[in-house]
Design a protein around this motif. Structure first.
Motif, mmCIF file in Angstrom:
data_model
loop_
_atom_site.group_PDB
_atom_site.id
_atom_site.type_symbol
_atom_site.label_atom_id
_atom_site.label_comp_id
_atom_site.label_asym_id
_atom_site.label_seq_id
_atom_site.Cartn_x
_atom_site.Cartn_y
_atom_site.Cartn_z
ATOM 1 N N ASP A 164 9.802 5.901 -4.699
ATOM 2 C CA ASP A 164 8.503 6.556 -4.807
ATOM 3 C C ASP A 164 7.884 6.094 -6.121
ATOM 4 O O ASP A 164 8.341 6.454 -7.201
ATOM 5 N N ARG A 165 6.842 5.275 -6.024
ATOM 6 C CA ARG A 165 6.264 4.650 -7.215
ATOM 7 C C ARG A 165 5.542 5.649 -8.114
ATOM 8 O O ARG A 165 5.304 5.376 -9.276
ATOM 9 N N LEU A 166 5.152 6.791 -7.567
ATOM 10 C CA LEU A 166 4.343 7.716 -8.351
ATOM 11 C C LEU A 166 5.116 8.906 -8.908
ATOM 12 O O LEU A 166 4.564 9.692 -9.672
ATOM 13 N N ASP A 217 7.800 10.846 -11.286
ATOM 14 C CA ASP A 217 8.274 10.605 -12.650
ATOM 15 C C ASP A 217 9.704 10.075 -12.657
ATOM 16 O O ASP A 217 10.080 9.261 -13.476
ATOM 17 N N GLU A 218 10.521 10.577 -11.731
ATOM 18 C CA GLU A 218 11.926 10.161 -11.700
ATOM 19 C C GLU A 218 12.086 8.773 -11.079
ATOM 20 O O GLU A 218 13.104 8.137 -11.263
ATOM 21 N N HIS A 219 11.072 8.338 -10.340
ATOM 22 C CA HIS A 219 11.198 7.108 -9.552
ATOM 23 C C HIS A 219 12.478 7.163 -8.732
ATOM 24 O O HIS A 219 13.310 6.259 -8.789
ATOM 25 N N GLY A 220 12.652 8.249 -8.023
ATOM 26 C CA GLY A 220 13.874 8.426 -7.249
ATOM 27 C C GLY A 220 14.033 7.333 -6.215
ATOM 28 O O GLY A 220 13.162 7.121 -5.380
ATOM 29 N N ILE A 221 15.148 6.635 -6.319
ATOM 30 C CA ILE A 221 15.419 5.571 -5.352
ATOM 31 C C ILE A 221 16.227 6.155 -4.208
ATOM 32 O O ILE A 221 17.152 6.922 -4.427
ATOM 33 N N GLU A 222 15.826 5.813 -2.999
ATOM 34 C CA GLU A 222 16.631 6.161 -1.833
ATOM 35 C C GLU A 222 17.119 4.860 -1.247
ATOM 36 O O GLU A 222 16.339 3.949 -0.990
ATOM 37 N N ALA A 223 18.424 4.774 -1.052
ATOM 38 C CA ALA A 223 18.968 3.539 -0.505
ATOM 39 C C ALA A 223 20.237 3.847 0.266
ATOM 40 O O ALA A 223 20.879 4.873 0.036
ATOM 41 N N GLU A 252 13.671 -8.088 -0.927
ATOM 42 C CA GLU A 252 12.239 -8.334 -1.064
ATOM 43 C C GLU A 252 11.916 -9.792 -0.765
ATOM 44 O O GLU A 252 12.500 -10.698 -1.356
ATOM 45 N N GLY A 253 11.014 -10.010 0.186
ATOM 46 C CA GLY A 253 10.568 -11.362 0.493
ATOM 47 C C GLY A 253 11.553 -12.189 1.292
ATOM 48 O O GLY A 253 11.393 -13.405 1.417
ATOM 49 N N ILE A 254 12.585 -11.579 1.843
ATOM 50 C CA ILE A 254 13.566 -12.351 2.626
ATOM 51 C C ILE A 254 12.904 -12.944 3.862
ATOM 52 O O ILE A 254 12.035 -12.343 4.475
ATOM 53 N N ASP A 255 13.329 -14.159 4.172
ATOM 54 C CA ASP A 255 12.713 -14.910 5.270
ATOM 55 C C ASP A 255 13.377 -14.550 6.602
ATOM 56 O O ASP A 255 14.240 -15.253 7.097
ATOM 57 N N VAL A 311 0.833 -1.205 0.000
ATOM 58 C CA VAL A 311 0.000 0.000 0.000
ATOM 59 C C VAL A 311 0.866 1.252 0.000
ATOM 60 O O VAL A 311 1.956 1.249 0.558
ATOM 61 N N GLY A 312 0.333 2.310 -0.602
ATOM 62 C CA GLY A 312 1.039 3.586 -0.562
ATOM 63 C C GLY A 312 2.010 3.752 -1.707
ATOM 64 O O GLY A 312 2.373 2.799 -2.384
ATOM 65 N N ARG A 313 2.441 4.979 -1.895
ATOM 66 C CA ARG A 313 3.308 5.267 -3.037
ATOM 67 C C ARG A 313 4.770 4.957 -2.734
ATOM 68 O O ARG A 313 5.583 4.821 -3.627
ATOM 69 N N TRP A 314 5.114 4.869 -1.463
ATOM 70 C CA TRP A 314 6.499 4.641 -1.089
ATOM 71 C C TRP A 314 6.715 3.151 -0.846
ATOM 72 O O TRP A 314 6.205 2.584 0.101
ATOM 73 N N MET A 315 7.456 2.522 -1.751
ATOM 74 C CA MET A 315 7.700 1.081 -1.672
ATOM 75 C C MET A 315 9.094 0.896 -1.087
ATOM 76 O O MET A 315 10.059 1.355 -1.685
ATOM 77 N N SER A 316 9.193 0.284 0.076
ATOM 78 C CA SER A 316 10.517 0.167 0.671
ATOM 79 C C SER A 316 10.733 -1.174 1.374
ATOM 80 O O SER A 316 9.786 -1.828 1.808
ATOM 81 N N TYR A 317 11.999 -1.536 1.427
ATOM 82 C CA TYR A 317 12.424 -2.771 2.085
ATOM 83 C C TYR A 317 13.649 -2.454 2.923
ATOM 84 O O TYR A 317 14.486 -1.641 2.523
ATOM 85 N N SER A 318 13.762 -3.091 4.069
ATOM 86 C CA SER A 318 14.980 -2.915 4.850
ATOM 87 C C SER A 318 15.281 -4.182 5.628
ATOM 88 O O SER A 318 14.412 -5.009 5.874
ATOM 89 N N VAL A 319 16.561 -4.313 5.983
ATOM 90 C CA VAL A 319 16.986 -5.403 6.863
ATOM 91 C C VAL A 319 17.782 -4.759 7.990
ATOM 92 O O VAL A 319 18.647 -3.918 7.749
ATOM 93 N N GLU A 320 17.436 -5.129 9.217
ATOM 94 C CA GLU A 320 18.076 -4.557 10.394
ATOM 95 C C GLU A 320 19.077 -5.544 10.994
ATOM 96 O O GLU A 320 18.727 -6.683 11.282
#
Length: 152
Positions: free
Chosen positions: A106-108, A110-116, A143-146, A82-91
């Motif tokens: 940011d999925r919406l 135009d630049e699809h700026g990735i922050e990582a 993505e999808g890490i167990d 859900v939402g326009r900000w698609m993010s994944y992290s591992v701590e």
């Protein structure tokens, strides 16, 4: 004395100096995250089955930081769809410090700026963020890490 094969000798040499230079993860499948910062340091997270290894530093030098944790100690936060900000992290916890390797887009826009990059928390407070360089090639397989979910 000649019974030692070249392969055995090579193995012995490799075992003596594992950290002389920062090794990349063994394969793409095991690279959970990797990128270069603007200052030429590599942020890297490797999946080694039983353990996860976080490292930071110039690839040609011994890493400034290496943290290996059992898989059960690491956590993840995954985008819930859900939402326009698609993010994944591992701590990755290290005593009172937590290294949170993150990737988001940011999925919406135009630049699809990735922050990582990596967020560093000490005693539960945000201490620093080191971002990937603008032109860095980013590898992201979180993505999808167990892993168990990070408690917010």
């Amino acid at each position: 004395g000649t019974s030692m094969t070249k392969a055995a000798l090579l193995t012995a040499i490799l075992l003596i100096s594992p950290l002389s230079a920062q090794a990349a993860c063994q394969s793409e499948q095991q690279t959970l995250f990797s990128c270069m910062t603007a200052k030429g340091k590599r942020i890297q997270l490797c999946d080694q089955q039983q353990t996860l290894e976080y490292s930071f530093g110039k690839p040609s030098l011994k890493p400034e930081i290496v943290v290996q944790v059992p898989r059960s100690a690491a956590t993840t936060s995954q985008w819930q769809g859900v939402g326009r900000w698609m993010s994944y992290s591992v701590e990755i916890p290290n005593g009172k410090t937590v290294y949170s390797v993150f990737w988001g887009v940011d999925r919406l826009s135009d630049e699809h700026g990735i922050e990582a990059g990596v967020h560093v928390e000490v005693n539960g407070k945000h201490a620093a963020t080191v971002k990937c360089g603008e032109n860095s090639k980013i590898i992201q397989n979180m993505e999808g890490i167990d892993l168990k979910a990070t408690e917010m």
